[in-house]
Design a protein around this motif. Structure first.
Motif, PDB file in Angstrom:
ATOM      1  N   LEU A 390      40.950 -10.448  35.971  1.00  0.00           N
ATOM      2  CA  LEU A 390      41.601  -9.583  34.480  1.00  0.00           C
ATOM      3  C   LEU A 390      41.014  -9.373  33.072  1.00  0.00           C
ATOM      4  CD1 LEU A 390      44.364  -8.099  33.778  1.00  0.00           C
ATOM      5  CD2 LEU A 390      45.164 -10.196  33.623  1.00  0.00           C
ATOM      6  N   LEU A 391      40.251 -10.890  32.441  1.00  0.00           N
ATOM      7  CA  LEU A 391      39.687 -10.491  31.497  1.00  0.00           C
ATOM      8  C   LEU A 391      38.703  -9.249  31.616  1.00  0.00           C
ATOM      9  CD1 LEU A 391      39.310 -11.493  28.705  1.00  0.00           C
ATOM     10  CD2 LEU A 391      37.971 -13.463  29.385  1.00  0.00           C
ATOM     11  N   HIS A 392      37.873  -9.717  31.981  1.00  0.00           N
ATOM     12  CA  HIS A 392      36.532  -8.426  32.525  1.00  0.00           C
ATOM     13  C   HIS A 392      37.009  -7.221  32.543  1.00  0.00           C
ATOM     14  CE1 HIS A 392      32.957 -10.927  32.573  1.00  0.00           C
ATOM     15  NE2 HIS A 392      34.240 -12.081  33.730  1.00  0.00           N
ATOM     16  N   VAL A 393      37.913  -6.514  33.362  1.00  0.00           N
ATOM     17  CA  VAL A 393      38.993  -5.531  33.681  1.00  0.00           C
ATOM     18  C   VAL A 393      39.166  -5.045  31.978  1.00  0.00           C
ATOM     19  CG1 VAL A 393      40.020  -3.930  34.936  1.00  0.00           C
ATOM     20  CG2 VAL A 393      38.660  -5.850  35.940  1.00  0.00           C
ATOM     21  N   VAL A 394      39.723  -6.201  31.522  1.00  0.00           N
ATOM     22  CA  VAL A 394      40.168  -5.783  30.230  1.00  0.00           C
ATOM     23  C   VAL A 394      39.163  -5.003  29.524  1.00  0.00           C
ATOM     24  CG1 VAL A 394      41.663  -6.435  28.282  1.00  0.00           C
ATOM     25  CG2 VAL A 394      42.389  -6.497  30.410  1.00  0.00           C
ATOM     26  N   HIS A 395      37.940  -6.220  29.430  1.00  0.00           N
ATOM     27  CA  HIS A 395      37.294  -5.909  28.640  1.00  0.00           C
ATOM     28  C   HIS A 395      36.696  -4.266  28.371  1.00  0.00           C
ATOM     29  CE1 HIS A 395      36.803  -9.451  25.807  1.00  0.00           C
ATOM     30  NE2 HIS A 395      36.858 -10.253  26.926  1.00  0.00           N
ATOM     31  N   LEU A 396      35.969  -4.287  29.936  1.00  0.00           N
ATOM     32  CA  LEU A 396      35.653  -2.636  30.266  1.00  0.00           C
ATOM     33  C   LEU A 396      36.562  -1.712  29.936  1.00  0.00           C
ATOM     34  CD1 LEU A 396      34.274  -3.669  33.990  1.00  0.00           C
ATOM     35  CD2 LEU A 396      33.074  -3.015  31.575  1.00  0.00           C
ATOM     36  N   GLY A 397      37.755  -1.904  30.156  1.00  0.00           N
ATOM     37  CA  GLY A 397      38.549  -0.880  30.096  1.00  0.00           C
ATOM     38  C   GLY A 397      38.542  -0.366  27.965  1.00  0.00           C
ATOM     39  N   GLN A 398      38.738  -1.579  27.623  1.00  0.00           N
ATOM     40  CA  GLN A 398      38.689  -1.874  26.325  1.00  0.00           C
ATOM     41  C   GLN A 398      37.539  -0.584  25.624  1.00  0.00           C
ATOM     42  OE1 GLN A 398      39.946  -5.463  23.877  1.00  0.00           O
ATOM     43  NE2 GLN A 398      37.918  -4.942  23.232  1.00  0.00           N
ATOM     44  N   ALA A 399      36.410  -1.428  26.259  1.00  0.00           N
ATOM     45  CA  ALA A 399      35.313  -0.319  25.150  1.00  0.00           C
ATOM     46  C   ALA A 399      35.056   0.895  26.321  1.00  0.00           C
ATOM     47  CB  ALA A 399      33.940  -1.218  26.369  1.00  0.00           C
ATOM     48  N   SER A 400      35.641   0.858  26.910  1.00  0.00           N
ATOM     49  CA  SER A 400      35.721   2.678  26.988  1.00  0.00           C
ATOM     50  C   SER A 400      36.302   3.374  26.558  1.00  0.00           C
ATOM     51  CB  SER A 400      35.755   3.013  28.817  1.00  0.00           C
ATOM     52  OG  SER A 400      34.775   2.299  29.343  1.00  0.00           O
ATOM     53  N   LEU A 401      37.435   2.891  26.357  1.00  0.00           N
ATOM     54  CA  LEU A 401      38.592   3.688  25.106  1.00  0.00           C
ATOM     55  C   LEU A 401      38.286   3.699  24.013  1.00  0.00           C
ATOM     56  CD1 LEU A 401      41.161   4.802  25.567  1.00  0.00           C
ATOM     57  CD2 LEU A 401      42.344   2.314  25.143  1.00  0.00           C
ATOM     58  N   LEU A 402      37.576   2.607  23.447  1.00  0.00           N
ATOM     59  CA  LEU A 402      36.982   2.621  22.186  1.00  0.00           C
ATOM     60  C   LEU A 402      36.340   3.401  21.829  1.00  0.00           C
ATOM     61  CD1 LEU A 402      37.995  -1.311  20.478  1.00  0.00           C
ATOM     62  CD2 LEU A 402      38.942   0.587  20.507  1.00  0.00           C
ATOM     63  N   ALA A 403      34.958   3.185  22.911  1.00  0.00           N
ATOM     64  CA  ALA A 403      34.249   4.336  22.896  1.00  0.00           C
ATOM     65  C   ALA A 403      34.007   5.822  22.773  1.00  0.00           C
ATOM     66  CB  ALA A 403      32.752   3.320  22.556  1.00  0.00           C
ATOM     67  N   GLY A 404      34.718   5.117  23.742  1.00  0.00           N
ATOM     68  CA  GLY A 404      35.161   7.332  24.155  1.00  0.00           C
ATOM     69  C   GLY A 404      35.870   7.767  22.800  1.00  0.00           C
ATOM     70  N   GLY A 405      37.031   7.025  22.800  1.00  0.00           N
ATOM     71  CA  GLY A 405      38.354   7.822  21.520  1.00  0.00           C
ATOM     72  C   GLY A 405      37.306   7.431  20.233  1.00  0.00           C
ATOM     73  N   ALA A 406      36.596   6.985  19.563  1.00  0.00           N
ATOM     74  CA  ALA A 406      35.774   6.056  18.383  1.00  0.00           C
ATOM     75  C   ALA A 406      35.191   8.230  18.786  1.00  0.00           C
ATOM     76  CB  ALA A 406      35.128   5.860  18.193  1.00  0.00           C
ATOM     77  N   THR A 407      34.124   8.324  19.512  1.00  0.00           N
ATOM     78  CA  THR A 407      33.929   9.564  19.795  1.00  0.00           C
ATOM     79  C   THR A 407      33.838  11.525  19.712  1.00  0.00           C
ATOM     80  OG1 THR A 407      32.763   8.888  21.854  1.00  0.00           O
ATOM     81  CG2 THR A 407      31.901   7.967  19.737  1.00  0.00           C
ATOM     82  N   VAL A 408      35.064  10.986  20.207  1.00  0.00           N
ATOM     83  CA  VAL A 408      35.970  12.558  20.994  1.00  0.00           C
ATOM     84  C   VAL A 408      35.988  13.450  20.084  1.00  0.00           C
ATOM     85  CG1 VAL A 408      38.532  13.540  21.944  1.00  0.00           C
ATOM     86  CG2 VAL A 408      37.984  11.731  22.686  1.00  0.00           C
ATOM     87  N   PRO A 409      36.218  13.296  18.824  1.00  0.00           N
ATOM     88  CA  PRO A 409      36.204  13.812  17.771  1.00  0.00           C
ATOM     89  C   PRO A 409      34.873  14.217  17.708  1.00  0.00           C
ATOM     90  CG  PRO A 409      37.453  12.950  16.643  1.00  0.00           C
ATOM     91  CD  PRO A 409      37.221  11.749  18.122  1.00  0.00           C
TER      92      PRO A 409
END
Length: 679
Positions: A390-409
């Motif tokens: 679960l920790l690995h899955v959370v890390h992957l989701g967090q990385a996709s959400l943070l990196a993708g969300g920061a670069t959306v604009p």
């Protein structure tokens, strides 16, 4: 320390936002402000006021001066002939370009170009790189270092398609390119042909072996991640990757370099752990980090050493330095050091998408990791194997959400698109690329000298096939790719400053940055958009008509310009016949006239304020501002805004001003004349 690159970036943006080049007095004032600010800090190094005000002023001034220096050490853009010329130059690079309607073609980067033209006879060689696209049936075998001659039609870097649009001339000015050309005949080698360089030969051999083992789109993806060239992919598959938010998997940059270095570090550390002596007496962690950096250098060289990969390699080198010296590998302070180096060595890169996306994504990842580290640590403290999974899955989701969300604009501002499903697509595709595709790709490179690369390439193709199916599936979902209007530069700046405030401060007041970020997301939808556009050559016009963009007189005649218009306004194209059936029409209650053919509006010039015409204006409407080919020749693209107070016209020259990268009227650069003795 964390705000030093922010101050440098603001100073750089200030310089590039000017309409005229600063004079000597402004440069000396900037140097004086930088000296006084740093002197104040040296006088009272532990006080808050010198650091906040003196340091802030100094970083602004240093960023301004760095951009000024980077601009004035570039050679001017040359004046290329407007007719076909014989081009002779030395090949420095050969690139394969994918074509949507035919086979891929080769593009040459030529240095020391001499133009065999009556006006350029006896002139010195160009001091910039000239890029020439060869014919698809050209049989010449090209290697870097050879001198070639080819008859080509040359053109300068394209001007902005609309005031405020993408500035390709500024990008070419700082990239060291003079322009581009299209070969009209076959190229011929001049003099002795040098042997193929070892790196170029290795890259071609690797690509050939990959295609032999993995034909079709699977081989195209494998070639892209191992050699940096994606010409083997169909346009439909490339569009599917873009629509699914997975286009970054095809461009070798930080993600690929991080995977390659991570795999190399893990393998090296495992091999060292097999030796008791090495485990007890050697600095295994530092040795593994250095081995990973070496593997990253080889990988960047093999994939063409493109600028985004070189930037990522610089950041990776700082991470390795932190590991070797016992510092934290991933921290905001390390990011600040890397950002300072990148901004001082390439100030103009701040205005382009790659650097903005890289810094925003890494900053969001580092800040997010610091915030969530105590919460996620509880998963490792509790027993149970499922908690680690679960920790690995959370890390992957967090990385996709943070990196993708920061670069959306950033994606919205530069590409005019929004992919709502990017988080889900990356959550599945990135782990597969990291744990299966690229490790097997590295193994295939090691097996190629033995001729056994198929043992790794075939299972690598299985993983690529899953990613391809995922990209095709996600791209077919509803609203997979949404077109959004162009975001002005100040809106993107508001987002980035809000993101910096949110990530760089600690405590509750860091959440003040959320307000500017929300405001920036709304900017593209309420900013005023132009109602009428005239192309830089004055031959194509577009009118915003409700939910479509009507283009005339012949839609598709200027693909680049029309693509920029559609991206800026987020509207589908439509023929102009729907708005101007007889070749002439009136807009805004008759205050704006449009002429596509030599036909006068039915009401003549009565009440008209602006006339946009694609034919010579022989009617002689007195007191009417005429936007025609001559006006576009002098001032570039034109934009007309309709308002209650009357139409407002803005030209590209009004928007960009007189800067070194803005070509003279008629898109003429500096003649390639020999410098005078004094110069």
């Amino acid at each position: 320390m964390l705000w030093v690159p922010v101050g440098l970036g603001l100073g750089i943006a200030w310089y590039f936002g000017l309409r005229h080049e600063p004079g000597t007095l402004a440069v000396l004032a900037g140097a004086g402000i930088a000296g006084l600010g740093l002197g104040w800090i040296a006088w009272r190094p532990y006080a808050l006021a010198p650091r906040m005000f003196g340091g802030g002023a100094a970083t602004l001034a240093v960023g301004f001066l760095a951009a000024f220096w980077a601009t004035h050490r570039q050679s001017p853009l040359p004046d290329l002939p407007a007719r076909a010329s014989i081009v002779t130059g030395r090949v420095v690079a050969v690139s394969l370009l994918a074509a949507s309607d035919g086979p891929s073609v080769r593009r040459l980067d030529l240095a020391g170009v001499v133009l065999d033209d009556p006006l350029d006879a006896g002139m010195p060689p160009l001091r910039r790189i000239l890029r020439v696209r060869l014919r698809a049936d050209d049989p010449l075998v090209l290697v870097p270092g050879m001198v070639v001659r080819v008859r080509a039609l040359l053109r300068p870097p394209a001007p902005p398609s609309w005031p405020g649009g993408p500035d390709r001339q500024r990008r070419a000015y700082f990239d060291g390119t003079a322009g581009s050309g299209t070969a009209l005949g076959p190229a011929e080698a001049i003099g002795a042909v040098p042997g193929t360089s070892s790196l170029e030969g290795i890259r071609e051999l690797v690509a050939a072996r990959i295609v032999r083992a993995l034909p079709g789109a699977t081989g195209g993806v494998a070639t892209a991640v191992l050699t940096g060239s994606a010409v083997g992919m169909d346009q439909a598959d490339r569009d599917a990757f873009a629509d699914a938010g997975l286009a970054h998997l095809l461009a070798v940059a930080g993600l690929h370099l991080g995977i390659v270095m991570g795999v190399s570090v893990a393998v090296t550390r495992l091999l060292l752990a097999c030796s008791e002596w090495a485990t007890l007496y050697w600095p295994c962690r530092s040795i593994a980090a250095i081995a990973g950096l070496g593997a990253g250098i080889v990988y960047v060289g093999l994939t063409g050493a493109h600028l985004p990969a070189l930037r990522s390699l610089t950041m990776a080198a700082l991470v390795v330095l932190a590991i070797v010296t016992g510092r934290r590998a991933l921290s905001l302070r390390g990011l600040a050091v890397g950002a300072i180096l990148l901004l001082l060595t390439g100030p103009a890169d701040l205005l382009d998408a790659p650097l903005q996306m890289s810094l925003a994504a890494v900053m969001a990842l580092a800040a997010g990791a610091e915030v969530t580290r105590p919460v996620l640590a509880r998963l490792t403290e509790q027993p149970g194997w499922w908690r680690r999974v679960l920790l690995h899955v959370v890390h992957l989701g967090q990385a996709s959400l943070l990196a993708g969300g920061a670069t959306v604009p950033v994606v919205m501002a530069h590409f005019g698109t929004l992919q709502p499903w990017f988080v889900l697509a990356n959550l599945l595709a990135v782990p597969l690329m990291a744990m299966w595709v690229l490790p097997l790709g590295l193994l295939s490179l090691l097996l190629m000298p033995l001729g056994a690369e198929g043992a790794a390439l075939v299972p690598m193709g299985w993983g690529i096939g899953v990613i391809l199916d995922l990209a095709r599936m996600v791209s077919g979902w509803p609203a997979a790719r949404l077109a959004v209007p162009a975001m002005p530069g100040w809106g993107l700046a508001v987002w980035l400053l809000g993101l910096c405030w949110l990530c760089l401060w600690a405590g509750r007041w860091r959440w003040w940055g959320v307000g500017p970020m929300v405001l920036a997301l709304a900017v593209p939808f309420w900013v005023v958009r132009p109602d009428l556009l005239l192309s830089p050559d004055g031959r194509t016009v577009a009118v915003r008509d409700g939910g479509v963009l009507r283009i005339g007189p012949r839609p598709g005649s200027e693909r680049l310009v029309e693509a920029d218009w559609r991206q800026a306004l987020a509207l589908p194209p439509a023929p102009m016949a729907g708005a101007c059936r007889e070749g002439a029409c009136l807009l805004d209650g008759g205050r704006v006239g449009v002429r596509l053919r030599d036909v006068a509006p039915s009401s003549g010039c009565a009440g008209m304020v602006v006339l946009v015409t694609l034919v010579p204006d022989d009617a002689g409407c007195r007191g009417v501002r005429v936007l025609d080919t001559l006006e576009a020749w002098k001032s570039g693209a034109q934009a007309v805004f309709l308002s209650s107070g009357g139409p407002v016209v803005i030209s590209d020259r009004d928007w960009r001003g007189a800067r070194p990268w803005v070509l003279a009227p008629g898109q003429h650069g500096m003649p390639a004349l020999p410098l005078a003795q004094r110069e």
